[in-house]
Design a protein around this motif. Structure first.
Motif, PDB file in Angstrom:
ATOM      1  N   ARG A   9       0.824  -1.201   0.000  1.00 11.33           N
ATOM      2  CA  ARG A   9       0.000   0.000   0.000  1.00 11.33           C
ATOM      3  C   ARG A   9       0.862   1.256   0.000  1.00 11.33           C
ATOM      4  N   GLN A  10       2.057   1.165   0.605  1.00 10.25           N
ATOM      5  CA  GLN A  10       2.900   2.333   0.725  1.00 10.25           C
ATOM      6  C   GLN A  10       4.025   2.349  -0.314  1.00 10.25           C
ATOM      7  N   TRP A  11       4.012   1.370  -1.228  1.00 12.98           N
ATOM      8  CA  TRP A  11       5.090   1.291  -2.208  1.00 12.98           C
ATOM      9  C   TRP A  11       5.294   2.593  -2.983  1.00 12.98           C
ATOM     10  N   PRO A  12       4.228   3.288  -3.442  1.00 12.46           N
ATOM     11  CA  PRO A  12       4.479   4.498  -4.243  1.00 12.46           C
ATOM     12  C   PRO A  12       5.134   5.639  -3.466  1.00 12.46           C
ATOM     13  N   THR A  13       5.051   5.609  -2.143  1.00  9.48           N
ATOM     14  CA  THR A  13       5.553   6.741  -1.369  1.00  9.48           C
ATOM     15  C   THR A  13       7.035   6.979  -1.611  1.00  9.48           C
ATOM     16  N   SER A  14       7.834   5.949  -1.448  1.00 10.24           N
ATOM     17  CA  SER A  14       9.278   6.114  -1.593  1.00 10.24           C
ATOM     18  C   SER A  14       9.657   6.426  -3.035  1.00 10.24           C
ATOM     19  N   SER A  15       9.042   5.717  -4.003  1.00 11.75           N
ATOM     20  CA  SER A  15       9.402   5.946  -5.397  1.00 11.75           C
ATOM     21  C   SER A  15       8.945   7.322  -5.866  1.00 11.75           C
ATOM     22  N   GLY A  16       7.752   7.725  -5.451  1.00 13.32           N
ATOM     23  CA  GLY A  16       7.244   9.034  -5.854  1.00 13.32           C
ATOM     24  C   GLY A  16       8.064  10.156  -5.257  1.00 13.32           C
ATOM     25  N   ALA A  17       8.378  10.039  -3.978  1.00 20.95           N
ATOM     26  CA  ALA A  17       9.188  11.072  -3.325  1.00 20.95           C
ATOM     27  C   ALA A  17      10.585  11.135  -3.942  1.00 20.95           C
ATOM     28  N   ALA A  18      11.112   9.967  -4.263  1.00 19.60           N
ATOM     29  CA  ALA A  18      12.441   9.933  -4.866  1.00 19.60           C
ATOM     30  C   ALA A  18      12.426  10.589  -6.245  1.00 19.60           C
ATOM     31  N   ALA A  20      10.359  12.967  -7.335  1.00 18.93           N
ATOM     32  CA  ALA A  20      10.230  14.420  -7.190  1.00 18.93           C
ATOM     33  C   ALA A  20      11.541  15.052  -6.726  1.00 18.93           C
ATOM     34  N   LYS A  21      12.252  14.344  -5.858  1.00 15.98           N
ATOM     35  CA  LYS A  21      13.518  14.879  -5.348  1.00 15.98           C
ATOM     36  C   LYS A  21      14.598  14.836  -6.417  1.00 15.98           C
ATOM     37  N   GLN A  22      14.573  13.798  -7.235  1.00 17.78           N
ATOM     38  CA  GLN A  22      15.615  13.634  -8.244  1.00 17.78           C
ATOM     39  C   GLN A  22      15.375  14.511  -9.465  1.00 17.78           C
ATOM     40  N   PHE A  23      14.088  14.797  -9.758  1.00  7.67           N
ATOM     41  CA  PHE A  23      13.766  15.561 -10.969  1.00  7.67           C
ATOM     42  C   PHE A  23      12.887  16.771 -10.639  1.00  7.67           C
ATOM     43  N   PRO A  24      13.380  17.689  -9.816  1.00  4.47           N
ATOM     44  CA  PRO A  24      12.562  18.853  -9.455  1.00  4.47           C
ATOM     45  C   PRO A  24      12.250  19.752 -10.647  1.00  4.47           C
ATOM     46  N   VAL A  25      13.181  19.848 -11.590  1.00  2.00           N
ATOM     47  CA  VAL A  25      12.952  20.681 -12.778  1.00  2.00           C
ATOM     48  C   VAL A  25      11.805  20.105 -13.605  1.00  2.00           C
ATOM     49  N   PHE A  26      11.776  18.791 -13.726  1.00  2.00           N
ATOM     50  CA  PHE A  26      10.688  18.149 -14.455  1.00  2.00           C
ATOM     51  C   PHE A  26       9.347  18.445 -13.799  1.00  2.00           C
ATOM     52  N   MET A  27       9.300  18.385 -12.473  1.00  2.00           N
ATOM     53  CA  MET A  27       8.039  18.613 -11.771  1.00  2.00           C
ATOM     54  C   MET A  27       7.565  20.047 -11.962  1.00  2.00           C
ATOM     55  N   ARG A  28       8.497  21.014 -11.913  1.00  2.95           N
ATOM     56  CA  ARG A  28       8.114  22.416 -12.123  1.00  2.95           C
ATOM     57  C   ARG A  28       7.674  22.644 -13.571  1.00  2.95           C
ATOM     58  N   GLY A 298       2.660   8.278  -3.866  1.00 11.01           N
ATOM     59  CA  GLY A 298       3.515   8.081  -5.000  1.00 11.01           C
ATOM     60  C   GLY A 298       3.781   9.300  -5.854  1.00 11.01           C
ATOM     61  N   LEU A 299       4.045   9.045  -7.131  1.00 11.36           N
ATOM     62  CA  LEU A 299       4.468  10.079  -8.054  1.00 11.36           C
ATOM     63  C   LEU A 299       3.486  11.232  -8.093  1.00 11.36           C
ATOM     64  N   PHE A 300       2.183  10.921  -8.116  1.00  8.16           N
ATOM     65  CA  PHE A 300       1.202  11.988  -8.203  1.00  8.16           C
ATOM     66  C   PHE A 300       1.144  12.786  -6.898  1.00  8.16           C
ATOM     67  N   GLY A 301       1.310  12.081  -5.788  1.00  3.08           N
ATOM     68  CA  GLY A 301       1.398  12.786  -4.530  1.00  3.08           C
ATOM     69  C   GLY A 301       2.632  13.667  -4.477  1.00  3.08           C
ATOM     70  N   ALA A 302       3.727  13.147  -5.011  1.00  2.00           N
ATOM     71  CA  ALA A 302       4.956  13.931  -5.044  1.00  2.00           C
ATOM     72  C   ALA A 302       4.791  15.164  -5.927  1.00  2.00           C
ATOM     73  N   ALA A 303       4.089  14.985  -7.035  1.00  2.00           N
ATOM     74  CA  ALA A 303       3.854  16.118  -7.926  1.00  2.00           C
ATOM     75  C   ALA A 303       3.059  17.195  -7.237  1.00  2.00           C
TER      76      ALA A 303
END
Length: 307
Positions: A9-18, A20-28, A298-303
């Motif tokens: 259930r929590q699998w996306p948390t680490s990957s999504g946060a990672a 967003a942290k690794q690609f902040p320019v992409f997220m912006r 996950g990724l969407f939460g990170a976004a």
């Protein structure tokens, strides 16, 4: 087993946060693109209304007319006030059909706006606002794509809800394959049996109306505006997306799959389905819809958090 399920259930948390942290320019950049696209959507809406103000409520007017009196499938698909769905859809609308047209239009508009707000509500405003704007073309014409988006989300918990797309836009009910691919046959059977029961009851109560709908579907099988070959290809892609989603536990892919399976895909209106992606991404377990904080999903939460 409980620990394994919790980890899934929590699998996306680490990957999504990672991500967003690794690609902040992409997220912006993604957020900026979302706002630019929202501006283009607003421009398209203004242009459409200026060119033809009657576009507001044009689809729901067909529903209202069909619910007023004797159901008829005499109008060809794609023509004004053509009713395309099963008689069962009108069962839901019957109480609203007693209202005058202007009140029905207002009620249907409010319903779609409420669903749109519900879909984007977990997101922070920098993402929620453009996603809400993407829903406005659907609100303008008063179709049912936002209802289908809601079904995609809630159908993960209540598979019987997949009867709604099957009995309206037919091919968009392919979400039931999610359960079949994962071997969740009880949930698959719930959706299939509920759909079959609605059809059975309908055929008993309104045999002529249902026969006309079946004949209408057959006679219009080549009537998709982008051509039957492209429609068939889109359906194959949609099925592949659902099977991929179920294989890798990515329920958010159901929304683009339903979009690809839409009988009509020649405007921006069906894109409202994609607004279901964040809530579907929050479905940590099969059959469970988590409507909590998107930062945990996950990724969407990170976004969302990066906005």
């Amino acid at each position: 087993m409980h620990a394994v399920n919790a980890e899934r259930r929590q699998w996306p948390t680490s990957s999504g946060a990672a991500f967003a942290k690794q690609f902040p320019v992409f997220m912006r950049t993604a957020l900026m693109a979302a706002w630019i696209l929202a501006g283009l959507v607003v421009g398209k809406i203004v242009q459409t209304v200026v060119e033809d103000p009657r576009v507001y409520g044009q689809d729901s007017h067909a529903y209202w007319l069909a619910a007023q009196g004797e159901l008829s499938y005499s109008r060809a698909a794609g023509t004004l006030d053509a009713y395309l769905y099963s008689p069962a859809f009108l069962w839901m609308l019957k109480p609203l059909s007693w209202l005058p047209w202007s009140f029905f239009l207002a009620a249907w508009t409010v319903l779609l706006l409420v669903i749109a707000v519900w879909l984007v509500r977990p997101l922070r405003w920098p993402w929620a606002v453009p996603l809400f704007i993407y829903c406005l073309p659907e609100v303008l014409v008063n179709n049912i794509f936002l209802l289908l988006a809601m079904v995609a989300v809630l159908g993960m918990r209540w598979p019987a809800m997949w009867a709604f797309p099957v009995l309206t836009k037919v091919t968009m009910g392919l979400g039931l394959l999610w359960f079949a691919r994962r071997g969740q046959w009880k949930k698959f059977m719930v959706g299939a049996v509920v759909t079959a029961l609605v059809v059975l009851v309908g055929c008993v109560l309104q045999p002529q109306a249902w026969l006309e709908w079946f004949e209408f579907l057959v006679s219009n099988r080549d009537g998709t505006k982008d051509g039957v070959a492209l429609f068939a290809l889109r359906c194959v892609i949609a099925i592949a997306l659902v099977l991929t989603a179920s294989r890798f536990n990515m329920p958010w892919l159901l929304a683009p799959a339903m979009l690809m399976a839409s009988p009509v895909l020649v405007s921006i209106v069906p894109a409202a389905l994609l607004v279901a992606v964040p809530r579907l991404a929050m479905a940590g377990d099969v059959g469970r819809v988590d409507v909590g904080d998107p930062e945990r999903h996950g990724l969407f939460g990170a976004a969302v958090r990066s906005g």
